[in-house]
Write a protein that holds these residues in place. Structure first.
Motif, short mmCIF file in Angstrom:
data_model
loop_
_atom_site.label_atom_id
_atom_site.label_comp_id
_atom_site.label_asym_id
_atom_site.label_seq_id
_atom_site.Cartn_x
_atom_site.Cartn_y
_atom_site.Cartn_z
N ILE A 44 0.83 -1.21 0.00
CA ILE A 44 0.00 0.00 0.00
C ILE A 44 0.86 1.26 0.00
CG2 ILE A 44 -1.65 1.35 1.36
CD1 ILE A 44 -2.84 -1.34 2.31
N ALA A 45 1.91 1.27 0.86
CA ALA A 45 2.77 2.45 0.96
C ALA A 45 3.49 2.72 -0.35
CB ALA A 45 3.79 2.25 2.09
N PHE A 46 4.05 1.67 -0.96
CA PHE A 46 4.78 1.87 -2.21
C PHE A 46 3.85 2.31 -3.33
CE2 PHE A 46 6.55 0.61 -6.28
CZ PHE A 46 7.86 1.07 -6.18
N THR A 47 2.68 1.68 -3.41
CA THR A 47 1.74 2.01 -4.49
C THR A 47 1.25 3.45 -4.38
OG1 THR A 47 1.00 -0.30 -4.59
CG2 THR A 47 -0.43 1.35 -5.60
N LEU A 48 0.89 3.88 -3.17
CA LEU A 48 0.38 5.24 -2.99
C LEU A 48 1.48 6.29 -3.14
CD1 LEU A 48 -2.12 4.78 -0.01
CD2 LEU A 48 -2.62 4.95 -2.46
N ALA A 49 2.67 5.99 -2.60
CA ALA A 49 3.76 6.96 -2.66
C ALA A 49 4.37 7.06 -4.05
CB ALA A 49 4.85 6.61 -1.65
N GLY A 50 4.45 5.91 -4.75
CA GLY A 50 5.08 5.92 -6.07
C GLY A 50 4.22 6.59 -7.12
N ARG A 51 2.94 6.22 -7.12
CA ARG A 51 2.01 6.76 -8.13
C ARG A 51 2.68 6.80 -9.50
NH1 ARG A 51 -2.47 9.59 -5.95
NH2 ARG A 51 -2.42 9.63 -3.69
N SER A 52 3.22 5.63 -9.91
CA SER A 52 3.98 5.55 -11.16
C SER A 52 3.12 5.91 -12.36
CB SER A 52 4.54 4.13 -11.34
OG SER A 52 3.49 3.20 -11.40
N SER A 53 3.78 6.35 -13.39
CA SER A 53 3.08 6.67 -14.64
C SER A 53 3.94 6.24 -15.80
CB SER A 53 2.81 8.18 -14.73
OG SER A 53 4.02 8.88 -14.84
N ALA A 54 3.31 6.09 -16.96
CA ALA A 54 4.04 5.66 -18.15
C ALA A 54 4.21 6.81 -19.13
CB ALA A 54 3.32 4.49 -18.81
N GLY A 55 4.35 8.02 -18.61
CA GLY A 55 4.39 9.19 -19.47
C GLY A 55 5.67 9.33 -20.25
N ALA A 56 6.78 8.80 -19.77
CA ALA A 56 8.06 8.95 -20.46
C ALA A 56 8.16 7.97 -21.62
CB ALA A 56 9.21 8.71 -19.48
N ALA A 57 8.94 8.34 -22.62
CA ALA A 57 9.13 7.46 -23.78
C ALA A 57 10.04 6.29 -23.40
CB ALA A 57 9.76 8.25 -24.93
N GLU A 58 9.83 5.15 -24.06
CA GLU A 58 10.69 4.00 -23.81
C GLU A 58 12.11 4.30 -24.25
OE1 GLU A 58 9.19 0.35 -25.31
OE2 GLU A 58 7.26 0.52 -24.30
N ALA A 59 13.07 3.70 -23.54
CA ALA A 59 14.47 3.96 -23.83
C ALA A 59 14.90 3.26 -25.12
CB ALA A 59 15.33 3.48 -22.66
N VAL A 78 11.42 1.08 -14.88
CA VAL A 78 12.02 2.41 -14.79
C VAL A 78 13.21 2.53 -15.74
CG1 VAL A 78 13.18 4.05 -13.25
CG2 VAL A 78 11.24 2.73 -12.42
N GLY A 79 13.94 1.40 -15.91
CA GLY A 79 15.17 1.44 -16.69
C GLY A 79 14.97 1.66 -18.18
N PHE A 80 13.93 0.99 -18.77
CA PHE A 80 13.80 1.14 -20.23
C PHE A 80 12.37 1.14 -20.75
CE2 PHE A 80 14.36 -3.45 -19.55
CZ PHE A 80 13.32 -3.99 -20.28
N LEU A 81 11.37 0.96 -19.87
CA LEU A 81 9.99 0.97 -20.36
C LEU A 81 9.29 2.30 -20.18
CD1 LEU A 81 8.70 -2.58 -19.33
CD2 LEU A 81 9.30 -1.75 -21.60
N GLY A 82 9.98 3.27 -19.61
CA GLY A 82 9.38 4.60 -19.49
C GLY A 82 8.56 4.83 -18.25
N ASP A 83 8.51 3.86 -17.31
CA ASP A 83 7.79 4.09 -16.06
C ASP A 83 8.50 5.17 -15.25
OD1 ASP A 83 6.22 2.05 -16.89
OD2 ASP A 83 6.63 0.71 -15.21
N ARG A 84 7.72 5.97 -14.57
CA ARG A 84 8.30 7.03 -13.75
C ARG A 84 7.73 6.96 -12.34
NH1 ARG A 84 7.42 12.52 -17.03
NH2 ARG A 84 5.28 11.71 -16.94
N LEU A 85 8.60 7.10 -11.35
CA LEU A 85 8.19 7.16 -9.96
C LEU A 85 8.39 8.58 -9.45
CD1 LEU A 85 9.81 3.86 -8.63
CD2 LEU A 85 7.44 4.22 -9.29
N ARG A 86 7.58 8.97 -8.49
CA ARG A 86 7.73 10.30 -7.90
C ARG A 86 9.09 10.41 -7.23
NH1 ARG A 86 2.65 11.24 -4.21
NH2 ARG A 86 3.74 13.21 -3.85
#
Length: 288
Positions: free
Chosen positions: A112-127, A241-249
């Motif tokens: 729960i803590a990681f999911t709420l704090a990370g709020r990851s998004s796929a807005g960045a382009a893939e590497a 995060v490394g190459f699929l474009g996921d972003r963490l806060r």
């Protein structure tokens, strides 16, 4: 819906792990890391039931990965241990006890803590390809080092390293599953079939399966499941995060909660997986 598919996948994976280990622990020790092991287990009804649950769980996780980011789905898949623990406790008749509740709270609270704090998004382009292969190479390289180290240990000490290696490969497999769904969505099935992705995915799946069954055969579930369950999301998040474009806060408070969540997840995994309810024989007297 991402959460529903991910939790359903976790449930099936957890049940599948318990059934697979129940069958694999009875296989001959000489078959560790040999494909003969998979052939012999294929004649065991309990193991086939476990594989069926795992395949169904993998299909549901693929749907979740197609709909959500790797960094958001992976922590939810870790909850497979909660379902494995529930089944193992019911089969063993063991009480949950303080350690069991502590593990449940650590794992659930960490997710729960990681999911709420990370709020990851796929807005960045893939590497690009270089970064992609660098990350994949590093993760697979770590898995190979773990396998090599395991082969220099007595049989009963191999499960954590073999399971961790399998978890690393499964993390890359999750990343490739996400890539496959993206290729199908943008270019179609034919484009996927002429790419390297599905064939690498199958090779990783088969190799990971052999490693997991070898770990299950060599020792009790509580020796292998912690490393397996902890390694997969770490590798998957690294790929996301490394190459699929996921972003963490990246704000200080958000990062602190993300780290706290990951630490709690890993701690909960190890506490639960080492609970007396988890099945498996004692192999401390065995040697190679």
């Amino acid at each position: 819906m991402v959460y529903v598919f991910a939790l359903a996948a976790a449930c099936l994976l957890g049940i599948g792990f318990v059934l697979q280990q129940h069958a694999a622990e009875r296989a001959p020790a000489a078959e560790v890391l040999r494909f003969r092991l998979l052939w012999d287990l294929a004649h065991n009804g309990v193991w086939l039931g476990g594989i069926g649950c795992m395949v169904a769980g993998q299909l549901l996780s693929a749907v979740a990965l197609a709909k959500g980011e790797l960094s958001r789905v992976e922590p939810l898949l870790v909850t497979n241990l909660l379902f494995a623990f529930a089944l193992a406790r019911r089969l063993s008749g063991q009480r949950i006890g303080a350690s069991g509740w502590a593990g449940v709270l650590l794992l659930g609270g960490g997710v729960i803590a990681f999911t709420l704090a990370g709020r990851s998004s796929a807005g960045a382009a893939e590497a690009g390809a270089f970064r992609q292969w660098t990350v994949i190479g590093l993760v697979i390289g770590i898995a190979l080092v773990l396998i090599g180290a395991a082969r220099h240990l007595p049989l009963f000490e191999e499960p954590p390293l073999l399971a961790a290696a399998a978890g690393m490969l499964y993390g890359v497999q999750d990343a490739l599953t996400r890539m496959s769904s993206g290729i199908i969505g943008s270019e179609g099935v034919v484009a996927l079939l002429v790419s390297w992705v599905p064939y690498t995915l199958v090779a990783l799946a088969v190799t990971g399966l052999l490693l997991v069954q070898s770990a299950f055969e060599a020792g009790p579930l509580r020796m292998s499941l912690p490393a397996l369950t902890a390694a997969e999301p770490l590798a998957g998040i690294a790929c996301g995060v490394g190459f699929l474009g996921d972003r963490l806060r990246t704000e200080a408070l958000a990062l602190a909660w993300q780290v706290t969540g990951l630490v709690a997840i890993v701690a909960g995994v190890f506490v639960l997986a080492r609970h007396p309810a988890m099945p498996g024989r004692d192999t401390t007297a065995e040697s190679r």
